[in-house]
Structures are given as structure tokens and as C-alpha cells.
Design an enzyme around this catalytic site. Structure first.
Site, short mmCIF file in Angstrom:
data_model
loop_
_atom_site.label_atom_id
_atom_site.label_comp_id
_atom_site.label_asym_id
_atom_site.label_seq_id
_atom_site.Cartn_x
_atom_site.Cartn_y
_atom_site.Cartn_z
N LYS A 26 -0.25 7.02 -23.72
CA LYS A 26 0.27 7.32 -25.06
C LYS A 26 1.76 6.98 -25.09
O LYS A 26 2.11 5.82 -25.22
CB LYS A 26 0.01 8.78 -25.44
CG LYS A 26 -1.44 9.08 -25.83
CD LYS A 26 -2.38 9.19 -24.66
CE LYS A 26 -3.78 9.62 -25.05
NZ LYS A 26 -4.26 10.76 -24.31
N HIS A 29 -21.29 11.84 -29.28
CA HIS A 29 -20.75 10.89 -30.27
C HIS A 29 -20.53 9.49 -29.72
O HIS A 29 -20.51 8.52 -30.46
CB HIS A 29 -19.47 11.44 -30.91
CG HIS A 29 -18.37 11.71 -29.95
ND1 HIS A 29 -18.42 12.74 -29.05
CD2 HIS A 29 -17.19 11.08 -29.73
CE1 HIS A 29 -17.31 12.74 -28.32
NE2 HIS A 29 -16.55 11.74 -28.71
N TYR A 71 0.83 -1.21 0.00
CA TYR A 71 0.00 0.00 0.00
C TYR A 71 0.87 1.26 0.00
O TYR A 71 0.57 2.23 -0.70
CB TYR A 71 -0.92 0.01 1.23
CG TYR A 71 -1.95 1.12 1.17
CD1 TYR A 71 -3.21 0.88 0.62
CD2 TYR A 71 -1.66 2.40 1.61
CE1 TYR A 71 -4.15 1.89 0.53
CE2 TYR A 71 -2.60 3.42 1.53
CZ TYR A 71 -3.84 3.16 0.99
OH TYR A 71 -4.78 4.16 0.89
N ASP A 100 1.23 19.82 -21.20
CA ASP A 100 0.39 18.62 -21.32
C ASP A 100 1.21 17.66 -22.17
O ASP A 100 1.32 17.81 -23.39
CB ASP A 100 -0.95 18.98 -21.97
CG ASP A 100 -1.85 17.76 -22.12
OD1 ASP A 100 -1.37 16.62 -21.91
OD2 ASP A 100 -3.04 17.94 -22.44
N ALA A 128 1.33 14.31 -22.99
CA ALA A 128 0.92 12.97 -23.44
C ALA A 128 1.86 12.41 -24.52
O ALA A 128 2.24 11.24 -24.49
CB ALA A 128 -0.51 13.00 -23.96
N PHE A 155 -6.84 19.75 -25.08
CA PHE A 155 -7.49 18.48 -25.34
C PHE A 155 -8.84 18.50 -24.61
O PHE A 155 -9.00 19.25 -23.65
CB PHE A 155 -6.60 17.34 -24.83
CG PHE A 155 -7.19 15.98 -25.00
CD1 PHE A 155 -7.34 15.44 -26.26
CD2 PHE A 155 -7.61 15.24 -23.90
CE1 PHE A 155 -7.89 14.18 -26.43
CE2 PHE A 155 -8.16 13.98 -24.07
CZ PHE A 155 -8.30 13.45 -25.32
N ASP A 156 -9.83 17.70 -25.05
CA ASP A 156 -11.18 17.87 -24.50
C ASP A 156 -11.29 17.66 -22.98
O ASP A 156 -11.96 18.42 -22.30
CB ASP A 156 -12.26 17.10 -25.27
CG ASP A 156 -11.86 15.68 -25.60
OD1 ASP A 156 -10.85 15.22 -25.07
OD2 ASP A 156 -12.56 15.03 -26.39
#
Ligand SMILES: *Cc1c(COP(=O)(O)O)cnc(C)c1O
Length: 459
Positions: A258, A450, A72, A215, A217, A124-125
């Protein structure tokens, strides 16, 4: 034409994929109400829905899974991850979290005050959503070249520095919370950001005493583009370029699904601000779990520590970016339009140019997505008006600037022959493009439609 860069690995384990007939696929599409998110992955031949968490881990990563320490607190994998992340990014503080949006969730509330603006080359969204959830107003200033899908430009992902500075002066620096650089610029088509632009953004932040967050990624793909496209970096290693990139910023958030080639994981790293790190730790404990596991299993920490190193390997990146460039060159040769040049992780097909007879009301990006599945069992996704949705007040369909159908390429998963199947399918679709029909929505939810909407063909 780019030659295919042969794989710098051999295949030790295989995952069979089912072959289907066109007749079967037509039925599956009807059952899925023409929404590719409702298809069973077992019925897909080549899955290019996303490159997020879909990469193939290496034998070293799988070995790491087996020696993962599930304690843990104070797990071995945590120490390993901190050591590797410090070595690669040059930041003192490293906090694992379960994925990219979790990193945003534990960092942004500490940086953004109610009503402040956050500026990016392009959010990014999920990043945009977490700025808003923190009470901020997200705003994008991507360079003008990003809107031109036809002509080559080295760094279409760049931030427009002039517009950004003008905006800071217009609203007042006290109303700006942070600048976020997304590398590569995912929403602009996986397009890279130059080192010069990162330096300029950093200088701007210093001038106005603002924090710069990356960011990260696809930080490794971005470093490869800098090495191959920016004169001063030709002789530098990916690792040195990466270190320099992050030296200009104060913190990073990262989806490790990614470029760190794991199926689940994320990171927040902070250069040297101890108070900020303390805040991140507190939010992590509240939302993700104790600081030494951050919402991940011990084995995942180990796989992530190893994946970070594999992701910056030059031979891997040369193959990886080479694969997308190969696909792009073949499509260009066949006269199939896309956001040019190819991005680092995906090809964004220009469905508006390929299917000019379908208006934005009838979703050209979605029509091309459906056609690709019907033709060859390939799953892509719409990044256009179908994804954009309707005006919240009037209920009117909004028109997207571009009608893209995105082919995202998972890491270390598909071969040259698979990419050739994609090209052949698109050539076939192009030859009967005039007969391809548009779609209408028969049911949709209020937000992020979507994923779950139902559609039917307009015949
Ligand atoms: C994927 C992604 C995220 C969000 O990460 P998740 O792991 O999907 O939560 C944030 N920013 C960029 C640029 C991404 O590509």
C-alpha cells in the site's frame, strides 16, 4: 467542490489497456459466472479491485531494482531498508517479510497466548485470521460514528477508548494479549485515526501494561489526514507526524504493498524489545527466509527502501488523497451515496441506498459491481453480504451492516479522465437503477466464498 490536484509526476512509460464493447463485456461476465475475480485483467478498462500491490513504481524504484543485490545474507538493499525504516518509524529493529500477513504470522504468535483476547479499532481480515491462528479472540471497538455513512466526521477510524477499557475490566487484564490500531481503518472505509486517539490508546496500554501494535499499511495516508484535520499538527511535516504516531506504540506490522508503493513486500518493526525481535527473527527464518531478505528478492528490498520515502512525500499525498476526494465530491454532486467523507484509498459506494429494491439475499454490492463492469469495463468489488457469507452452523445467509461496492484507487496509475469515466458510469447506472437485478449463488466453497463462487442473475 474539490479541484483535482494535478499529478506531481510525469509519465515515462505506458501500459496500453484494451477497449471492449458492452456486448463483449456481457459475454465475459457470463463466462466468469458473474464473479469479477474470474475476469481476465486484459478485459478490464479501469481496475479498482484493490490498491494493494497495484501502484506504479517510480523511475528511482526501477533504478533500485537494477542495482538490487541478490546476496543470500547481508545484502546492500537490507542495510538500505533498515536505515530508511529506522529513520521514518524511529524503531530500532526492522524485519522485512514478503507481505503484510507474513508480518502478522511472525509477530502474533509471540504476543498472543491461547484463549486471550486481542482488541482493535477494526481488524483487517488477514489480521483477524492471524489472531485466531495464534489462538486469540479478535474483537473490534470502532467508534460509533463509523456506522453512520451519511454524516461527516473527521476520524471515523478511531478506537472507542471507553468501550475498550470497560471490556478490559470485564474479562480481566490477564486475558487481554494486545491492542492493535489499524491506520487508516481499512474495513471502516479507509477512515483515519486521530493522533489524540492513538495517544489515548497508548495511555490505556500503559495503565494496564499491555503492548500496542500498529497495523501500518496506510500510515502515510493517516499522517496526511492528521496534518489536514487535527489542529495541533497543521504545521508539522508528514515525517514528524509519522515519528510521533509510532512513538506511542511498541511495534508495527505493515503491508508495504500500500503506502510504500511496491508490488510485493512487508515489514515488522519493533521499538526496543530485544527478546521480541529475537523471536521474530526465529519465526522469519522458519517461514520467510533468512533475516536479511525475509522472503523478498534483493531487488525488492531496494524498491521498498525507496518507496517508503516516496510514500511520505507531502506533494504526493496531497495529490493521492486529493484524487479520492475529487471522485467523492463528484459522486456527491451527482447524488450517488457512499461512506462519507471519502477514505484515503477508496470510495465505498452505498449499494443498499442506490439499489433499495435488492434485498441483502440478492447482494446489492455485487449487483452494483457487475453493473459497473457491464457499463464501462470498471472492476470494483462487493464488501457486503455477498462477501460476508453464511452462518457456519445454520447455513443461513448473514446480513452485513452495510452493502458496499468498493472502488479502491491504485497509486499513481489512473488520471482525472479515468475518474470521470467512473462518475459517468455511475450516473448512468443511477438513471436505470430500478431495472438493475439481484443475484443468486449457484455454487460456493466453504470459506472466503467471494473469490471463487459462481452466480447467476435473478431476472
Ligand atoms: C492489506 C492489509 C493487510 C494484509 O497485507 P497483505 O500484504 O495483503 O498480506 C493487513 N492489514 C491491513 C490494514 C491491510 O490493508
Amino acid at each position: 467542490m474539490k479541484k483535482y490536484v494535478a499529478e506531481p509526476f510525469k509519465i515515462k512509460m505506458v501500459e496500453p489497456i484494451k477497449m471492449t464493447t458492452m456486448e463483449e463485456r456481457i459475454n465475459y461476465l457470463e463466462e466468469a459466472n458473474y464473479n469479477v475475480f474470474a475476469l481476465k485483467s486484459d478485459d478490464i478498462y479501469i481496475d479498482l479491485l484493490t490498491d494493494s500491490g497495484t501502484g506504479a513504481m517510480s523511475d528511482s524504484q526501477w533504478a533500485g531494482i537494477m542495482i538490487g543485490d541478490e546476496s543470500y545474507a547481508g545484502a546492500r538493499g537490507y542495510a538500505h531498508l533498515v536505515e530508511n525504516a529506522q529513520d521514518i518509524f524511529g524503531y530500532r529493529y526492522v524485519q522485512p517479510v514478503h507481505q503484510g500477513r507474513a508480518a502478522e504470522k511472525v509477530l502474533f504468535p509471540l504476543l498472543i497466548k491461547q484463549g486471550q483476547h486481542a482488541i482493535s479499532n477494526m481488524f483487517f481480515d488477514t489480521t483477524r485470521a492471524h489472531v485466531e491462528l495464534s489462538g486469540g479472540k479478535p474483537i473490534n471497538f470502532v467508534c460509533e460514528q463509523a456506522a453512520d455513512t451519511e454524516n461527516y466526521y473527521d476520524f471515523k477510524g478511531n478506537l472507542d477508548i471507553e468501550k475498550t477499557e470497560a471490556y478490559i475490566n470485564k474479562v480481566g487484564v490477564e486475558n487481554i494479549a494486545v491492542i492493535v490500531m489499524t491506520i487508516t481503518n481499512n474495513s471502516a472505509g479507509g477512515q483515519p485515526v486521530s493522533m489524540q486517539n492513538i495517544k489515548d490508546a497508548s495511555a490505556l496500554c500503559k495503565k494496564y501494561n499491555l503492548k500496542l501494535v500498529i497495523d501500518a499499511a496506510r500510515f502515510a495516508e493517516n499522517a496526511y489526514f492528521i496534518k489536514t484535520r487535527e489542529e495541533d499538527y497543521k504545521e508539522k511535516s508528514i515525517k514528524d507526524i509519522t515519528k510521533e504516531t509510532f512513538s506511542y506504540a511498541d511495534a508495527l506490522t505493515m503491508s508495504a504493498k500500500k503506502d510504500a508503493i511496491v508490488n510485493m513486500g512487508g515489514l515488522v518493526c519493533i521499538k526496543d524489545d530485544e527478546d521480541l525481535y529475537q523471536g521474530v527473527k526465529e519465526l522469519t527464518i522458519a517461514y520467510e527466509g533468512f533475516v536479511t531478505y525475509g522472503g523478498l528478492a534483493g531487488r525488492d528490498l531496494e524498491a521498498l527502501a525507496i518507496g517508503l520515502k516516496e510514500g511520505i512525500n507531502y506533494d504526493f499525498l496531497k495529490y493521492r488523497i486529493g484524487q479520492i476526494e475529487y471522485l467523492g465530491d463528484k459522486l456527491r454532486e451527482a447524488g450517488i451515496p457512499f461512506q462519507y467523507p471519502a477514505g484515503g484509498h477508496a470510495i465505498f459506494l452505498d449499494a443498499k441506498a442506490l439499489l433499495p429494491h435488492i434485498s441483502f439475499h440478492q447482494f446489492p454490492g455485487q449487483a452494483l459491481t457487475i453493473e459497473l463492469y457491464k457499463e464501462a469495463g470498471i472492476r470494483a468489488c462487493d464488501i457486503g453480504s455477498y462477501m460476508l457469507g453464511v452462518d457456519a452452523e445454520t447455513g443461513e445467509q448473514l446480513e452485513s451492516l452495510n452493502e458496499f461496492c468498493r472502488l479502491a484507487i491504485p497509486r499513481r496509475v489512473y488520471t482525472q479522465a479515468h475518474l470521470d469515466v467512473v462518475v459517468e458510469a455511475l450516473v448512468e447506472i443511477k438513471s436505470r437503477a430500478a431495472e438493475v437485478n439481484g443475484y443468486e449463488i449457484t455454487w460456493q466453497p466453504k470459506v472466503l466464498r467471494h473469490f471463487t463462487s459462481k452466480l447467476k442473475p435473478i431476472l
